[in-house]
Scaffold this active site. Structure first.
Site, PDB file in Angstrom:
ATOM      1  N   GLY A 698       0.601  -1.213   0.190  1.00 44.91           N
ATOM      2  CA  GLY A 698      -0.068  -0.365   0.004  1.00 44.91           C
ATOM      3  C   GLY A 698       0.681   1.391   0.035  1.00 44.91           C
ATOM      4  N   CYS A 699       0.322   2.400  -0.613  1.00 46.72           N
ATOM      5  CA  CYS A 699       1.370   3.911  -0.330  1.00 46.72           C
ATOM      6  C   CYS A 699       1.131   4.098   0.958  1.00 46.72           C
ATOM      7  CB  CYS A 699       0.155   4.392  -1.107  1.00 46.72           C
ATOM      8  SG  CYS A 699      -1.172   4.533  -0.303  1.00 46.72           S
ATOM      9  N   TYR A 700       0.741   4.414   1.831  1.00 44.84           N
ATOM     10  CA  TYR A 700       1.136   4.897   2.485  1.00 44.84           C
ATOM     11  C   TYR A 700       2.268   3.595   3.877  1.00 44.84           C
ATOM     12  CZ  TYR A 700      -3.047   7.281   4.168  1.00 44.84           C
ATOM     13  OH  TYR A 700      -4.124   9.013   4.229  1.00 44.84           O
TER      14      TYR A 700
END
Length: 881
Positions: A698-700
């Protein structure tokens, strides 16, 4: 022999120069500071070591421990008055006085004594206007009559005293030197009145002030031999001071912080010998910029080549002086390069031998160099060097299917000061599209060569670097040859062993020795980390390595055709970014794009072929996999949706020997141990190179893991992550989290506990974290502020060094001093990590990380994983940071 603290001597060579090894075997880069003095040379001014340590720690917030220490070593290697001349304009005294004094206080505390000269032009204009006197200028020079001179003198004394008082408030002993410092004649009394042309500088008063522990603060006023005060332009006064003192640095403080090109971008560095004529021919180099460059060239032409000029903002003084990257515009003379393609091209062969032997030790040194000269006389080569031969590089051309080889690189301290090393490497890249070289792994730091290379691999204590080799098969062959033969596979396959053996035998024939002769390398030794082939070391993994044994069903050995890609779920922002990247990728072909909403429409933004959106069913996917139509499936679907398509690929494999790669961008398989987690900077790349199913992080989670991972072994509690994303992270489906009207003048927290990225980060790091996400009104980009408890007392400097070591050579991770900004990462393909602020207990640090959620947070990372799994170079098709 080589002083690591003195190599990247940044007074003239700081943009890409890094710390070099303690020893560079044959023909190394060499620089030794033989006259390193104490921080203070007088009893009147001593620097407490504890205070110095605190200052170094503070400086480490803008530079690494290595950078700060090496520049302190450089700046304290000359007499005090030869450190720097700093010109301070009147606007700086008005608008940036506190920043200026804080910067000067830092320098003073660590024992450095810049000579300050200031003007007061804007203030003078205001006072004359208030007095009803209209300023007059001729040819850009202020006409100074008796009344103007009286106002100017009183003003300069007032501004000088104000600066001195402000410095004293910060604990800096400063001495006003307002009279008798410059001797002058009239520039042209009839034309400009009381304006002076400097004819001499009172160096003794400056030296006395410094020796007594004071910073000298000069005004730009001069006197004639008969005592008449004259006005002098502050830039002119600074130039004359520099000519008299010959300092390492001449600093012009500027509100703008540097010179800017036609596109409005700050110019980082100018090498006058190479660039002056070209610069002055550019249309955008005019008016003030043209005059400034011309004046600086005229000044540097009269000074030693070790002197450089910096144009910087006063708030960036520490960063300019104590980091490799600098902050403003650095201007130096540099050196023009000369070339040789045969021994006869060298004017003095004995001088060449002296260059080659100057860093060799041991009884076989002369014999080894003689054999090397003999080899060059019998084989083609091209040498690159400057006039004084402070730098020398020798490249052997391609032969027998091998790439060109950098066989020699030797740089002296003076060579680094004039930036010849970087000039040479720039020329090498222009003339040699592909280049290979090796270094030893037992040195200290890879950073300089990682900046120059596209890839590297380690074997038996040696590291091979290369750039420009884009064909995966060539990289595979290069790596296999290196694995089998080591350094001997470069250039002449027996060059190293033959020369060493010949040199050793020649010496033994003359005089037997009991001690074994040292090993010989024709290559400059640069610092490298200990990173085994296809492994993940504690420091970092290999930079760019193409999988030498792609799994069955991936790209065949010939790679005669691009990899065939199918994208399932292309409507979202990430899908569009990936399409753009694939369009520019030389070895990937997007064949199918599936989107139920857009089915039947033409795909825009892809130019390699006409593609129409389809609504592919799981059955379609199964049949395509069975036929072997696709090499890589990218699942760009929402969470919980892609399982039927993945199972369709599995089903298709049962009836075929074909094994495609699946990269899933959702969270569906990130907790499935049968899938490889696709974060190349933290997961062994060998695993990704062998994978057929990869869960894209995921980006986070990507930014958070990269921001915490180097400190996992130092954790003293649970890290807390405050994350804020632009609204593109909420996808295209309308919701309050991507409603610009709702987000304006607002910030929206959501999933306050148990967010899936919280669980993802905790699972991957093996340590629980707390994560609170928010969404804000900007479109793209994420910022994390991460509070990390520590299990021991640490300094900001120590922590930043840990991060720099951990991510050395990672082309998509940039470690910076200050806290990174979202606006600077938007549209970029990597992650920036900085801040590193430690609280007063020393047991909690705050680290900040930024990432573009659509690129490194999704599409760029997906392409990294695709490259590795399909057998291509990791960064192929990715513009690196």
């Amino acid at each position: 022999m080589l002083s690591a603290a003195a190599v990247a001597l940044r007074a003239g060579a700081r943009r890409t120069v890094r710390r070099l090894p303690n020893r560079a075997r044959l023909l190394p880069v060499t620089a030794t500071l033989r006259h390193q003095r104490a921080l203070s040379s007088t009893p009147a001014r001593s620097t407490d070591l504890t205070t110095r340590g605190m200052i170094v720690q503070t400086l480490s917030s803008v530079g690494s421990k290595r950078e700060v220490q090496q520049y302190l070593s450089l700046f304290t290697s000359v007499s005090s008055q030869r450190f720097a001349v700093i010109k301070v304009g009147g606007a700086i005294l008005t608008d940036y006085l506190d920043e200026l004094c804080s910067s000067l206080a830092f320098l003073y505390t660590v024992g450095l004594s810049p000579v300050i000269v200031h003007g007061a032009g804007p203030q003078l204009n205001n006072l004359l206007e208030e007095a009803g006197i209209e300023p007059q200028f001729e040819e850009g020079i202020r006409v100074t009559d008796a009344k103007t001179l009286r106002v100017a003198r009183d003003l300069f004394l007032k501004e000088n005293l104000n600066l001195v008082n402000k410095l004293e408030e910060k604990g800096v002993h400063a001495q006003p030197l307002t009279t008798g410092m410059f001797r002058a004649d009239y520039l042209d009394k009839d034309k400009w009145g009381y304006v002076g042309k400097v004819t001499g500088v009172n160096k003794q008063s400056i030296e006395t002030a410094i020796n007594n522990g004071y910073l000298p603060i000069l005004t730009s006023m001069a006197e004639t031999d008969d005592g008449q005060i004259l006005n002098v332009n502050a830039d002119v006064a600074a130039a004359e001071l520099a000519r008299a003192l010959e300092p390492l640095k001449v600093v012009y403080l500027s509100e703008k912080g540097g010179l800017f090109d036609a596109a409005g971008q700050k110019i980082s560095a100018i090498n006058l010998d190479e660039e002056y004529d070209h610069l002055m021919s550019q249309e955008w180099v005019r008016y003030g910029t043209r005059l400034k460059i011309k004046e600086i060239k005229e000044l540097l032409d009269t000074l030693p080549r070790t002197t450089s000029v910096a144009i910087i903002h006063p708030g960036d003084l520490q960063k300019e002086l104590f980091t490799d990257s600098g902050a403003g515009t650095l201007i130096r003379r540099g050196n023009k390069l000369l070339f040789a393609t045969g021994l006869s091209d060298f004017k003095d062969l004995d001088a060449l031998k002296s260059v080659l032997i100057r860093d060799r030790e041991g009884p076989d040194a002369q014999a080894t160099v003689d054999k090397y000269i003999e080899f060059l006389g019998e084989n083609p080569f091209k040498a690159y060097y400057d006039g004084p031969m402070n730098a020398l590089a020798v490249v052997l051309p391609p032969s027998n299917g091998r790439q060109a080889t950098l066989a020699t690189l030797t740089i002296t301290k003076s060579g680094w000061l004039t930036n010849v090393a970087d000039n040479i490497f720039t020329t090498l890249k222009k003339e040699h599209p592909q280049l290979v070289w090796t270094v030893k792994e037992d040195d200290e730091n890879l950073t300089w060569f990682f900046d120059k290379a596209d890839g590297s691999v380690t074997r038996n204590g040696d590291v091979m670097f290369w750039y420009g080799i884009e064909n995966g098969d060539e990289v595979v062959k290069l790596m296999k040859d290196f694995a089998e033969h080591g350094r001997a596979m470069l250039g002449d396959s027996n060059l190293e062993s033959r020369l060493h053996r010949a040199a050793t035998n020649a010496h033994r024939a003359a005089k037997p020795v009991a001690q074994q002769a040292r090993g010989y390398s024709t290559l400059a030794r640069r610092p490298v980390l200990q990173t085994p082939l296809f492994s993940q070391s504690k420091g970092r993994g290999y930079v760019t390595q193409t999988n030498p044994n792609p799994p069955y069903g991936k790209k065949n050995a010939s790679k005669s055709q691009p990899a065939r890609v199918a994208l399932i779920g292309a409507r979202g922002y990430t899908g569009q970014e990936l399409i753009r990247l694939l369009d520019a990728h030389p070895n990937m072909d997007l064949r199918h794009v599936s989107s139920r909403e857009l089915a039947g429409q033409k795909l825009e933004g892809y130019n390699k072929r006409d593609v129409t959106y389809e609504n592919l069913s799981p059955e379609d996917v199964r049949d395509m996999e069975k036929r072997g139509d696709i090499d890589c499936w990218v699942m760009a679907l929402p969470n919980g949706v892609c399982k039927p398509f993945v199972e369709a690929v599995y089903e298709g494999r049962k009836a075929s020997n074909h094994r495609s790669v699946i990269v899933d961008l959702s969270a569906d398989y990130r907790f499935d141990n049968s899938w490889v987690y696709g974060l190349p900077e933290l997961v062994p790349r060998a695993n990704l190179a062998e994978a057929t199913q990869i869960a894209n992080p995921g980006c986070y989670a990507t930014a958070a893991q990269l921001g915490i991972s180097p400190l996992v072994e130092h954790l003293g509690g649970m890290p807390h992550i405050f994350g804020v994303s632009g609204y593109s992270g909420a996808g295209t489906k309308p919701s309050p989290k991507n409603d610009v009207g709702f987000l304006t003048n607002n910030i929206v927290p959501y999933s306050l506990t148990g967010h899936i990225h919280e669980r993802e980060v905790s699972a991957q790091l093996g340590a629980n974290v707390a994560f609170v996400p928010h969404v804000a009104v900007w479109f793209r980009g994420i910022h994390h502020t991460i509070s990390i408890p520590l299990n021991k007392t640490m300094t900001s400097r120590d922590i930043r060094q840990i991060y720099q070591d951990r991510y050395a050579g990672e082309k998509l991770v940039k470690v910076v001093g200050e806290a990174p900004l979202v606006k600077n990462i938007s549209g970029k393909h990597g992650v920036e990590i900085g801040g590193f602020e430690v609280d007063k207990t020393g047991k909690r640090v705050v680290v900040c990380a930024t990432i573009d959620n659509l690129l490194k947070g999704a599409a760029t990372q997906c392409l990294q994983n695709m490259n590795l799994a399909l057998g291509y170079a990791e960064y192929e098709g990715i513009p690196v940071m």
